[in-house]
Scaffold this active site. Structure first.
Site, PDB file in Angstrom:
ATOM      1  N   GLU A 167       0.800  -1.219   0.000  1.00 45.38           N
ATOM      2  CA  GLU A 167       0.000   0.000   0.000  1.00 45.38           C
ATOM      3  C   GLU A 167       0.839   1.279   0.000  1.00 45.38           C
ATOM      4  O   GLU A 167       0.802   2.061   0.966  1.00 45.38           O
ATOM      5  CB  GLU A 167      -0.954   0.005   1.197  1.00 45.38           C
ATOM      6  CG  GLU A 167      -1.860  -1.209   1.238  1.00 45.38           C
ATOM      7  CD  GLU A 167      -3.013  -1.088   2.230  1.00 45.38           C
ATOM      8  OE1 GLU A 167      -3.033  -0.145   3.034  1.00 45.38           O
ATOM      9  OE2 GLU A 167      -3.910  -1.947   2.191  1.00 45.38           O
ATOM     10  N   GLU A 351      -4.803  -8.734   0.843  1.00 47.12           N
ATOM     11  CA  GLU A 351      -5.465  -8.366   2.103  1.00 47.12           C
ATOM     12  C   GLU A 351      -6.950  -8.152   1.874  1.00 47.12           C
ATOM     13  O   GLU A 351      -7.342  -7.524   0.889  1.00 47.12           O
ATOM     14  CB  GLU A 351      -4.925  -7.045   2.689  1.00 47.12           C
ATOM     15  CG  GLU A 351      -3.637  -7.168   3.435  1.00 47.12           C
ATOM     16  CD  GLU A 351      -3.168  -5.832   4.012  1.00 47.12           C
ATOM     17  OE1 GLU A 351      -4.006  -5.001   4.406  1.00 47.12           O
ATOM     18  OE2 GLU A 351      -1.947  -5.636   4.044  1.00 47.12           O
TER      19      GLU A 351
END
Ligand code: FCB
Length: 442
Positions: A167, A351
């Site tokens: 991320e 995720e």
């Protein structure tokens, strides 16, 4: 949900769980580890909701065997973890701390002994504080390549999947635009510079990994499908900008398309200088796109927002977890887009998960019906996408353990195992039992 069986996913599909180093390891000053920017940030008063930090977290560093036991009990095919850069290179670069790598070698070998494929992320936000200037310094990109080389030199092919960054949007924009994450700056130009250095370091690390491993390499990006609040042209334009800001900014350079032109124009003088040579490095071919998915963004045009002219509508009436709206269909929509619009041939859900205020019953059981439903609905969307021909190879639930949830501290529990932070006792929630039934031994 009855159709949700292991068999339905086919034999090649991998089910796993994910964690990250700073959120679970603790042992902040042990084994030669030096502080990361998150240690410094969390210890600064007022940064973390409950005033906590990751000094001890889940004490995973000392409880490695027990946690490997949890993974074996689950019967998952794969485990995604991250390596703490300050354990491996305490000065950020230069001398390798063998003791730091020993820990990850024990983890990787422990996984392999249990038939679990290790998926390693190199960077989940714990930058060594020792690196002068952090991500604003171009030199940090070279340091990252050195770090990637050191990790792959030790763990090379034993790691089944290498991911460079987790991320980068969060690191760049929460770290440098909103100040919510370490290092807590508030400057949009800095955020763009950080983003560029993260991307550049990704490309350099891909090259470094290639030299040491035949395992697939990728990056884990976080995506939020952007939906317009109404059918108006203004709101549609707002959704496009939101998509550019959040999704396309990292995706397109990594795929060799450069930075999205509409956003570059919008950002104007805040943009750092970007050479073609940098863009070529960033576009280093990768095998796998890691997809982190939690939610969508519904947005409306708002002239009052100077940067994008966008306002996010936080509550659109959908059911919620402790911290967001639930929109499982978005996972299908997103993966379909990555495959059809961007031509990505190998997708891994790196995720997906949910926080709920769990309660432990007198008998120790944890009936986390909300999380069970959340995981079930999202896995069903993965299945539906696969049936539509979208190449999703694996799904990692976030997270194995309740842990240090960044600026929310320990107030949000994302684990499928409950952690009692006073005793470090781990207890399976019903969601862990769900994954176990979908696991190899279920
Ligand atoms: C993601 C992060 C992960 C965790 C989950 C809830 O954005 O990658 O570390 O905090 O959210």
């Amino acid at each position: 949900m009855t159709s949700l069986t292991r068999k339905a996913f086919g034999s090649g599909f991998q089910l796993g769980v994910a964690t990250s180093s700073y959120q679970i390891e603790g042992a902040a000053t042990e084994g030669g580890r030096t502080p990361s920017i998150w240690d410094e940030f969390a210890h600064r008063p007022g940064t973390i909701k409950d005033g906590s930090h990751g000094d001890v977290a889940c004490d995973h560093y000392h409880r490695l065997d027990e946690d490997l036991g949890l993974l074996a009990w689950l019967g998952v095919d794969a485990y995604r973890f991250s390596i703490a850069w300050p354990r491996v290179l305490p000065n950020g670069r230069g001398k390798v701390n063998a003791q730091g790598l020993d820990f990850y070698e024990r983890l990787v070998d422990g996984l392999l002994e249990r038939g679990i494929a290790p998926a390693a992320t190199l960077y989940h936000w714990d930058l060594p504080a020792a690196l002068p200037g952090g991500w604003l310094e171009r030199d940090t990109t070279q340091a990252f390549a050195e770090y990637a080389d050191a990790c792959a030199a030790r763990l090379g092919d034993r790691v089944a999947l290498w991911l460079t960054h987790n991320e980068p949007w969060c690191q760049a924009f929460l770290g440098y635009q909103t100040g919510m994450f370490a290092p807590g700056h508030r400057d949009f130009g800095e955020a763009l510079l950080c983003a560029h250095h993260l991307l550049l370091s990704h490309g350099l690390a891909v090259e470094a990994l290639r030299a040491r491993t035949r395992s697939p390499v990728g990056i884990a990006l976080n995506f939020m499908p952007a939906h317009a609040a109404t059918g108006s042209a203004e709101d549609a334009a707002a959704a496009r900008l939101q998509d550019g800001y959040f999704n396309r900014w990292f995706l397109e350079p990594v795929l060799g398309r450069g930075y999205p032109a509409d956003m570059v124009e919008r950002y104007g003088s805040a943009m750092p200088a970007v050479s073609d040579a940098d863009l070529r490095v960033i576009a280093a071919p990768i095998e796998v796109m890691g997809v982190n998915y939690y939610e969508r963004a519904v947005v409306a045009h708002d002239a009052g927002d100077a940067l994008l002219g966008v306002r996010r509508i936080a509550d659109t009436g959908l059911p919620r977890t402790a911290d967001r709206e639930i929109y499982a269909r978005g996972l299908h929509e997103l993966c379909t887009r990555l495959y059809r619009e961007y031509g990505i041939q190998r997708l891994v859900i790196t995720e997906n998960g949910a926080a709920f205020p769990d309660t432990v019953a007198a008998d120790g059981s944890i009936a986390d019906a909300g999380r069970v439903a959340f995981l079930g609905e999202h896995l069903a969307e993965v299945l539906r996408a696969r049936e539509d021909g979208v190449p999703i190879e694996a799904y990692f639930a976030w997270s194995l353990l309740d842990n240090f949830e960044w600026s929310e501290g320990y107030t949000l529990r994302y684990g499928i195992f409950h952690v009692d932070f006073a005793t470090q006792r781990r207890s399976p929630k019903d969601s862990a039992k769900l994954l176990k039934t979908l696991g190899r031994r279920g």
